[in-house]
Structures are given as structure tokens and as C-alpha cells.
Write a protein that holds these residues in place. Sequence first.
Motif, short mmCIF file in Angstrom:
data_model
loop_
_atom_site.label_atom_id
_atom_site.label_comp_id
_atom_site.label_asym_id
_atom_site.label_seq_id
_atom_site.Cartn_x
_atom_site.Cartn_y
_atom_site.Cartn_z
N ARG A 167 0.85 -1.19 0.00
CA ARG A 167 0.00 0.00 0.00
C ARG A 167 0.89 1.24 0.00
N PHE A 168 0.47 2.25 -0.71
CA PHE A 168 1.22 3.51 -0.67
C PHE A 168 0.30 4.68 -1.00
N ALA A 169 0.74 5.85 -0.55
CA ALA A 169 -0.04 7.06 -0.79
C ALA A 169 0.76 8.02 -1.64
N ASP A 191 -2.64 1.53 7.73
CA ASP A 191 -1.58 0.57 7.40
C ASP A 191 -0.83 0.95 6.13
N ILE A 192 -0.70 2.24 5.92
CA ILE A 192 0.04 2.73 4.74
C ILE A 192 1.35 3.31 5.25
N GLN A 193 2.45 2.64 4.90
CA GLN A 193 3.76 3.03 5.44
C GLN A 193 4.67 3.64 4.39
N THR A 194 4.12 3.89 3.21
CA THR A 194 4.96 4.42 2.13
C THR A 194 4.27 5.63 1.50
N LEU A 195 5.04 6.68 1.32
CA LEU A 195 4.47 7.94 0.81
C LEU A 195 5.31 8.46 -0.34
N LEU A 196 4.66 8.81 -1.43
CA LEU A 196 5.34 9.39 -2.60
C LEU A 196 5.01 10.86 -2.67
N LEU A 197 6.04 11.68 -2.74
CA LEU A 197 5.81 13.12 -2.81
C LEU A 197 5.96 13.56 -4.26
N GLN A 198 4.84 14.03 -4.83
CA GLN A 198 4.90 14.53 -6.21
C GLN A 198 5.66 15.85 -6.22
#
Length: 334
Positions: A167-169, A191-198
Motif C-alpha cells: 500500500r502507498f499514498a 496501514d500505509i507506510q509508504t508515501l510518494l511526494l509529487q
Amino acid sequence: MFDTHSSIISHTLANADAPHVRQHDFLTAGTEVTFLDTGVIKFEPNTACDTSLVISCAVHGNETAPIEIISRIIDDLLAEEQKCGQRILFILANPWSMVAAERFVDLNMNRLFCGQWQHQDLTLKEVKRAAKLEAYVANFYAEEPVTVTQRFHYDCHTAIKDSARARFALYPFVADRKIPDSQKAFLDQADIQTLLLQQRAGNTFSSFSASTQQAQSFTLELGKVKPFGENDLSQFSGIDGALRKLISGDALPNRSARPVDCFSVCHEIERTSEQWQFLVADESANFAEFLPGQLIWQDGEHEYRVGDEPEYLVFPNGQVPIGQRAGLMLRKLS
Ligand SMILES: O=C(O)CCC(=O)N[C@@H](CCC(=O)O)C(=O)O
Ligand SMILES: [Zn+2]
């Protein structure tokens, strides 16, 4: 609002092309429910609330798990088995692609926001719908009572490829933007442990609410694309629980959020011509690692090679139309 054996999924599938008659009702607890359009339903509690929450799914109609999760939440709100403590606008965005069980019918709807729909064929259903959805969201936020101090939007998707991170945001780009601790806590709860910064302005649904409506918005990638009925919804219990908690108006548990792994988009891959070559294996999973110097794409004398530290690829798709995004290269932030 829906007949007893129905749900917003079956109603949306059956009424994709039917004219919608706006309906309005009150639940026993006083919550006001407005069925604004096919797949668009608003809940407003009669108690003071501090949050306007937009929860959307089915921007891509074949991404069914979030649609199933959200449909159940709506059923429970209507049955008053789920407490409604905040204003919520639920959106099943693309009824025609749900019917077709496809990502989209004519145009990828998640590239039509921030007014991009204005530059397309205005007779196309997805183009008209994107324009309407912008208006529904803008009106929803504009009509909020003075007690509301926070605007959130979670646009729920599932990914085409397998993923090394389940899972990622994605956090849309807005200049000088910082993620508040409350949003980190929400992601943790989900339970989202990954984040992408645009790193540049986009034309996705979450970019629209972030950049024009001052909402804290995220695109949430919650698992893998599967047809209706084939999802193991137990794998989505994190987002289900986090959304329900937020909707109830109760505070999220007071535990410090686990650290989120942050990635920054360092290169947006675009299919630039017929000759353009994507040099990664078709079966590459999301977050596959590529080493310094590795060639990723080539188009005549133009190419992209990984820089001086490893990069990670998400959303690889060499089959997109010319001019569209074929993937994102990421760098891990410390
Ligand atoms: O798995 C894929 O290739 C696409 C999954 C998906 O639909 N992702 C969104 C991300 C939107 C964003 O960048 O915020 C999309 O491509 O529209
Ligand atoms: Zn999607």
C-alpha cells in the motif's frame, strides 16, 4: 435510498446512463443524506463537526476493492450501524468504466482534473463527469458550516502491477506543502507506510482538491486491481477501519505514528513517440529497484538513465498513449 437488496454499486452499475433524480432524506439520528447524482452521495450530521471529508473511488472503474469497501461503509451509514460524526461526500467517479470493468472508457479520467477536461471533447461522458465532479467537490467544501476547520480528500485506487510495498499514498504537489501529523496518523491507522511526494502540479482528482480547494488530499493505492467479487477484503481492513474512525468523528488512537518511508518523484516517464522504447521488463513490480546508470527509456537521441543513487519505479506501463505518463522514477528520502 437504494432498495433493500441494492447498494450504491448495483445502483451505479444499473443507472450509469439513467437521468438522476436528486433525493434527500433524514436518518433517525438527524443525519441529512443527499443523493446528488449517480454514485455521488452526501452525509451531513446534525451535530457540530470539524471536518469535510471527500472519499472517492472508481476514477478507474476496474479498481474494485475500494469501491466494495466504500459501498459497505455507505450501507452501514444508511442503516445507522456506522456513526456519522463528520460531513462526507462519497463519489464513485466513473460509472461507465465500472460497467465496462475497464480502467476507463474513452479517456483516463484521472488526467482530466484541474480544468484539463476543458481541453477535451466535451461530448465524452468522462469529460462531462470530471467537470461535474469538480463542481460537486467545490460546492461541498463551499457549503461547510463555520465549525469545519479541516478539508480532507482520499481518492482510493488499486494498482495494475504487483508491488514490493502493498500500500502507498501519493501526495500531490502544492508549493510549500507539509504533511500534518494528523495525516501521518491517518496513514498509519490505514496501514500505509509508504508515501510518494509529487514534485510538480498534476491533473489528478487529488491534485484538484489539494490545489484548488485547500484540502489535505492523497491518492491511496490500496492493493492490486481485481474484478468485483475477487477481492480479499480482509487485506483492506486498515483503510476500512481508518475511514470509519474518521467518519465517526472520534479521535484516532493516540499512538505515535510509525515512521513512513518517503520517496520523492525524480523523473516522470512519458511515452514521447511511436519509436519510444521502454527498457524495463513488462512484469516489473512497483518499487522495483534500478541501479545507477541503468537505461530506463530511449527515444532516438533522448534517453533516461538512473542517476548516481538507486531509483525505484512505480506504475510502469509502456502501452499508454503518446504524451501520457508511462511510470514514475523515485528516490528514497532518508
Ligand atoms: O497501477 C497503475 O499503473 C496505475 C494505478 C493508478 O491508477 N494510479 C493513479 C495515481 C494518481 C496519482 O499520481 O496521484 C493514476 O495513475 O491515476
Ligand atoms: Zn487508479
